[in-house]
Each structure stands twice: as C-alpha cells, then as structure tokens.
Write an enzyme that holds these catalytic residues in place. Structure first.
Site, PDB file in Angstrom:
ATOM      1  N   SER A   1     -32.344 -34.028 -19.332  1.00 27.73           N
ATOM      2  CA  SER A   1     -33.659 -34.201 -20.190  1.00 27.73           C
ATOM      3  C   SER A   1     -34.402 -32.951 -19.481  1.00 27.73           C
ATOM      4  CB  SER A   1     -34.455 -35.535 -20.025  1.00 27.73           C
ATOM      5  OG  SER A   1     -33.676 -36.463 -20.465  1.00 27.73           O
TER       6      SER A   1
ATOM      7  N   GLU B   1       0.886  -1.266   0.001  1.00 27.18           N
ATOM      8  CA  GLU B   1       0.049   0.032   0.029  1.00 27.18           C
ATOM      9  C   GLU B   1       0.774   1.419  -0.068  1.00 27.18           C
ATOM     10  OE1 GLU B   1      -3.183   0.378  -0.401  1.00 27.18           O
ATOM     11  OE2 GLU B   1      -3.823  -1.648  -0.247  1.00 27.18           O
TER      12      GLU B   1
END
Length: 698
Positions: free
Chosen positions: A380, A109
């Site tokens: 299906s 950072e």
C-alpha cells in the site's frame, strides 16, 4: 622454296653471350645497388636495435609509483573510510604460493608465459583476428610481463606514449629478471579487489588462509578476479565470479594441467568466504561506503587503482548524526533473536543528498544491501502514486467517493477479472473519500482509482518520480504488487516533500585527486514533475496516516513534528515511507527468503521510522509543510463531500487545488457555508494544533 621456308619458320639464332650480358648489365647494376642498400638498411636496423637493447639493458627500471591513502569523507568533512593500498599488501616467495593459483593464473592470463620474451606474438595475432571478426576489442593479448610493467610503472590511460613506455619496460623486465622472478612480482602485486594486493593478502581476505594453502577451487576463483574486480568478485556478483571460475577450470583441463574430473569437482565445490573488510565491519555506515565505492568505480569511471592508492578524496552526503540515528533505530527496532532483516534509506528531498543508509542488520555477517533490492513488493505504500496521478489528471479530488465493500473488477475489455480484499477483510460498507481511504489504506478505493485513471498513466507518473523497476499496467499495480526498491520509494516520496520537484538522489558531492584538482562534481538532475499545489494536497491527505484511526497512528506520539507518509504491508514485507519538509525516509522489514510475517513482525517498520525521524531531526525545529500558491482550504461535510454549512454537525477542513473545490453547500442545511477566511486561518494553524495535541498526549 623449302630452304626459304625453313629459314622463315625455323628456330631463331641466339645472340652471342657477350651481347646478352651487355643487354642485362643496366638491370644487374640496379639489382646490385638495391641489394647493397637493403643490406645496409638491415645492418643499420640491427645495429640500432642492438644499441637500443643495450641501452635498455644498462638502464635501471624506474621506481614504482608510491601509494597514497585515499579517503572518504562525510558531509561535515570527517573521514569515514580510508583506502590504504600498503596495509593489505603482503609479499611472499613464489614457493609459498599454491601451485594451483600459479597454474590457474597462467592458464587464463598468459599460457605461453615461459615461451615468449615479453610479447606473445601468436596471442596478439589471435586476438587481432577475433577483434577484426567482431569489429570491436573483444580480446586482449597482454602478457603477464606487460601487465606487470603497466601496474608497476604506468597509469591505465589509453595513449600511444603509454603503450610505448609499456613496451620498453616490458623488455627491461625480461632483461633484468628471470621468468620465475617476474611471475613472483606479478602474483605479489596484482589487485584482487576490496583493497587486497597480491596472492597472500587475497587469500587472507577471501578465505582466511595463506596463499600456500589454497585449493584448486579457491585458486580458480581468485585467478579470475584481477580481470575485473568489480565484475568478478564473489562479494559483488557471485554468478559472474562462479562463471569465470568454471572457465578457468575448463581451460586448465583443456591444457592438460589438471584432469577433467578434478575440474568438474572443483566447479561444484561450495566455497566459504570471510566477511568482507574488517575496517568496514567496525566503522560507521558500511553499506553506504560500499555504495559510494560502487558509484565511484562503476558509474563515474574512477580507476580501482587510483581509488586504492592514488590519494584521492571523496566528499559524500552522509550525515553522521542521521546515520547513527538510523543504525540505532534499526538495532532497537528488531529483536536480537530474530532473523528478520531491515533496510532504511533517508534523503534530503530539497537537495537529493543521501543522509543515512542501513542495508541490513549486521554487515559483518551479510553485506547484501537491501536498500537497492528490487525484489520487494511495496504494498500500500505505492498507493500515493496512484492518487497523485488521479489528482493531477483532474479526474478526482480529495472528496471523490467509492464504496468500501467487496468488489470484482473487470479489465482487458471484460476478458479478465480482479477481486482484491481489504486487510483482514474489513470494509466500511459505505462510501468513503480519498482522505479516509489513505488513512485506513482501503484497497477497494485504490483499485477503483487506478481503474478510473488508467494504469498506464500511473506508470508514467512513477517514472517521473524516479521509479525504474518493472511495472505492468494491471489493476493490482494500485496495491503495490510489483517489486520496487526502498531507494526508489524514498526518491519518489522526496518529490512529494519537495513541492513536486524531483531531485536525483546523490551520494558523492565531489572527488578530488591528491593535488586537489576536481575529478568529479555532482550536478544532480532536477525537474518539476508535479504541480506544487497537487503535491501539497497529497501531502495533506497523507498526514492523516498518523492521525487517530490511521495506519501509522500507533507511532504518532513518537513524532513531535508535521509528518506525512504511507504504510505498506504484504504477506512477506512491511513498509513505512514518510517525510517531513527536511527528510524523506523509506523503511522496509522482512525476511531475505520471503518468509511470511507475523502480525508483530509486520508492525516493526513504523516504530523504526518514527524513532529515526525524531532522533535525526532532534536539533531542527519542527516545520509545517509550506502551502504553495494555487491551494485553497474549505470546510466540507464528510458525508456528502459538499461545502459544510455553518450549522453542520460534522465539518472537516480540506485542501484542494484552486478550482477543484466543491461549490455546492450541503443540502441538509439551509444556511451559508463556513467562511472562506476562517477556513484559511484554520488551515494555517491546523498542523500546529495537531502537533500540540500529539505532544500533550505523549
């Protein structure tokens, strides 16, 4: 001549010094004035800067914004989740935070934190060069002090006034606090995702330990989260989190903070995480609440900080009774000692409201939401999309016939073949029509249909119905061989239930801020993608799935209302996707790692669907599927597919889109066809009669 030449070509005589000075005097006076003005300007600027800094030094920093609890509400206005920023924020001294986390945070950072005075000029210059090179904001240069000022005192809006205030507060922080104090403030308030503010809360949230006990690997993982909790949280995306952890470890090694060998070892370490959020473990609909949080932040752009402490209210579509019925149906439908998983999602097809969602059997042990898993073959249960394409395309009707027998299909201009099998290799070995094919889930009929209509048109229909998963134009598409999520299947079948009108599924109705102002209001996309008559004909055909001989007949006695749907079974997945006029539900069961299902395991989806549907609609009277204009009902002879004569020994009432019904009477019988008026009356009462028989049998 020589003297003249010398005088002409020799050196020029210099002007006297006094003359030269007088010549330069105007220029010297200008330079003098410029120097005076510049000095005065610099002095004024320095004085102004001194006064400004003195003013900032004498001013107190503003009070940080007061957190307010945000709430998530169900369809009836009951609170189903609260976001309490203060409840999971624990401050500890800097000495009680692992040095690994401190160093990892600084490395990723703000590497020059202890060298700058609040603004990293070198970092800003470097970021500017990178951004100019890519012609976009690829890299930022905010210091920890700037981030702290922004998080403590400001919103995250992108305005020049906010940036100016941020700069002022940054200077004040550097004036009022030491570097260690600023670092301590930062590490105790930064947001680590999932409601955890500060290193101590994050350490307990993710690892169940104190911040002082964090290892190098754990610290590097945590240090990467504040950059973007929704992207780098290991709960949300482990790959992103792991990649960022490795970046931080390598950065620490490059800076000489840790040996390269330690960085490599930490990157390979397998971390153990705590279950996510105790409040979600014990409350209703934890998977749904996670989904709403994701939609609010990632899709609607609600700021994480605003969501956690801004006092906003999120109004959702969750039906508490339906949700409890769903959770109970899944719990009762799966043996306690089984590792098999399940997912259920239920949508009101008329509004698109998501009424219930169960993403797995136990949120405490596994937060993965299988409702959105695009890794499962629908089998299906995908076939109705194929049949709808054929019906609306006008190439087939409910009495179109194909032979149910082993068949090898050729495609790709005859270069490839495909030989599907029926379940357990069971074939009628005779011609069957669409209703028989749907009820028995005949694979040969489905592939014949897609070969006739074209797989590209089936994919086009699937897209209209809301299916976005990857589908390929192959014959096997008819058998659901390409993964589709339960969410997409429920969305698609909702179109059938809603008379061909597709309504985009919705979880969030409205978001209000703490003052009641509306931040977002849902406006779901709605489109009539299928003609209502064709949608009804398909629904009528799919009701046969729950009739005697249908693949869903085992649970027909559990449902005392009109219902349509389709089962789906593969080696590793079992489905039932079905609907009533008020509710469309997709149920999937299987194993996360794709283990094959036993016959008993494959039969668990249908009972879950039936138990849920009946319980969720217990207070709603049964309702038939409305017959739209453009539908006619006639009696047909099942064997020939022609109109049934009055004396036919076998007759079946069938629905057609007007104009597609057969006109020829069965040739074996010379008398007239069954009365059209009688067929229409029977069509209206047929569903109720079937429901009465179900009720009587039950």
């Amino acid at each position: 001549m020589k003297l003249l030449k010398f005088r002409q070509n020799g050196p020029k005589r210099r002007l006297p010094f006094r003359v030269r000075i007088e010549k330069w005097m105007p220029k010297l006076r200008v330079i003098k004035r410029l120097a005076i003005y510049t000095g005065a300007a610099v002095a004024v600027m320095l004085a102004a800067a001194f006064c400004f800094l003195f003013y900032l030094r004498t001013q107190s920093l503003p009070a940080s914004s007061i957190s307010q609890s945000s709430q998530m509400l169900d369809l009836r206005g009951n609170v189903i989740d609260s976001f309490h920023a203060g409840e999971n924020r624990q401050s500890v001294p800097l000495k009680d935070i692992s040095p690994y986390l401190i160093e990892a945070t600084l490395a990723i950072e703000d590497q020059r934190f202890y060298d700058h005075l609040g603004f990293d000029m070198k970092g800003m210059a470097r970021a500017a060069l990178v951004n100019v090179e890519h012609l976009s904001t690829k890299q930022g240069a905010s210091t920890l002090t700037q981030q702290l000022a922004r998080n403590l005192y400001l919103t995250h809006e992108r305005t020049w006034s906010r940036k100016l205030k941020e700069a002022m507060y940054t200077i004040q922080l550097e004036m009022h606090y030491s570097k260690d104090e600023i670092l301590s403030l930062y590490l105790n308030q930064i947001y680590y995702g999932h409601g955890a503010y500060g290193a101590e809360a994050a350490a307990e949230q993710y690892y169940g330990k104190h911040a002082s006990e964090l290892t190098l690997a754990e610290s590097a993982m945590l240090a990467g989260i504040p950059k973007g909790p929704k992207y780098y949280s290991p709960y949300m995306d482990m790959k992103n989190a792991k990649d960022r952890q490795k970046t931080i470890l390598h950065t620490m090694a490059d800076q000489g903070i840790i040996p390269r060998t330690d960085a490599d070892a930490a990157a390979l370490e397998l971390l153990k995480f705590q279950p996510l959020g105790s409040s979600k473990q014990d409350g209703i609909a934890p998977f749904f609440r996670d989904y709403v949080h994701y939609m609010a932040v990632d899709k609607l752009g609600i700021d994480e900080r605003l969501l956690s402490e801004g006092g906003i209210r999120i109004y959702t579509t969750l039906d508490p009774d339906a949700q409890r019925a769903a959770e109970q149906a899944v719990a009762d439908g799966m043996p306690a000692d089984s590792g098999q998983q399940a997912a259920l999602v239920s949508i009101d097809p008329r509004t698109g409201y998501i009424k219930a969602m169960v993403g797995g059997r136990d949120y405490k042990t596994n937060q993965f939401n299988r409702v959105f898993a695009q890794t499962r073959q629908p089998g299906s249960s995908f076939k109705p999309i194929v049949y709808l394409t054929a019906l609306q395309g006008g190439v087939m009707t409910p009495v179109s016939k194909f032979k149910s027998a082993p068949t090898t299909f050729t495609y790709d201009e005859g270069r490839k073949t495909y030989a599907p099998n029926n379940y357990n290799d069971k074939y009628v070995n005779d011609f069957i029509d669409m209703r028989q094919a749907i009820a028995s889930s005949d694979n040969i009929y489905a592939v014949n249909t897609i070969m006739k209509v074209g797989p590209e048109r089936v994919i086009e229909m699937a897209r209209k119905l809301g299916i976005e998963s990857t589908l390929k134009p192959l014959p096997s598409l008819a058998l659901g061989t390409f993964p589709v999520s339960p969410f997409e299947m429920a969305s698609a079948f909702g179109t059938f239930a809603n008379g061909g009108k597709h309504v985009e599924p919705t979880a969030i109705l409205r978001i209000e801020d703490s003052k009641g102002s509306v931040l977002y209001e849902a406006k779901p996309n709605t489109a009539q993608v299928v003609d209502p008559a064709y949608a009804y004909v398909l629904t009528s055909l799919m009701e046969s799935v729950f009739d005697t001989g249908g693949t869903g007949s085992r649970v027909s006695g559990m449902i005392n209302r009109p219902v349509a749907g389709k089962t789906g079974t593969t080696a590793t997945d079992a489905w039932l996707v079905g609907y009533t006029p008020e509710l469309t539900t997709a149920v999937w069961v299987g194993y996360d790692k794709g283990r094959k299902l036993t016959q008993a395991e494959a039969h668990r989806a249908a009972p879950i669907f039936a138990a849920y549907t009946e319980k969720a609609l217990a207070s709603i009277p049964p309702k038939i599927f409305a017959i739209p204009d453009g539908v006619v009902s006639v009696y047909i002879d099942p064997k020939s597919g022609k109109l049934a004569a009055s004396t036919c020994p076998s007759k079946r009432l069938e629905s057609f889109v007007s104009g597609s019904q057969p006109t020829e009477v069965c040739g074996e019988h010379a008398d007239s066809p069954v009365s059209a008026d009688k067929a229409a009356r029977d069509a209206q009462s047929n569903t109720w009669w079937k429901q009465f028989k179900r009720w009587w049998a039950n």
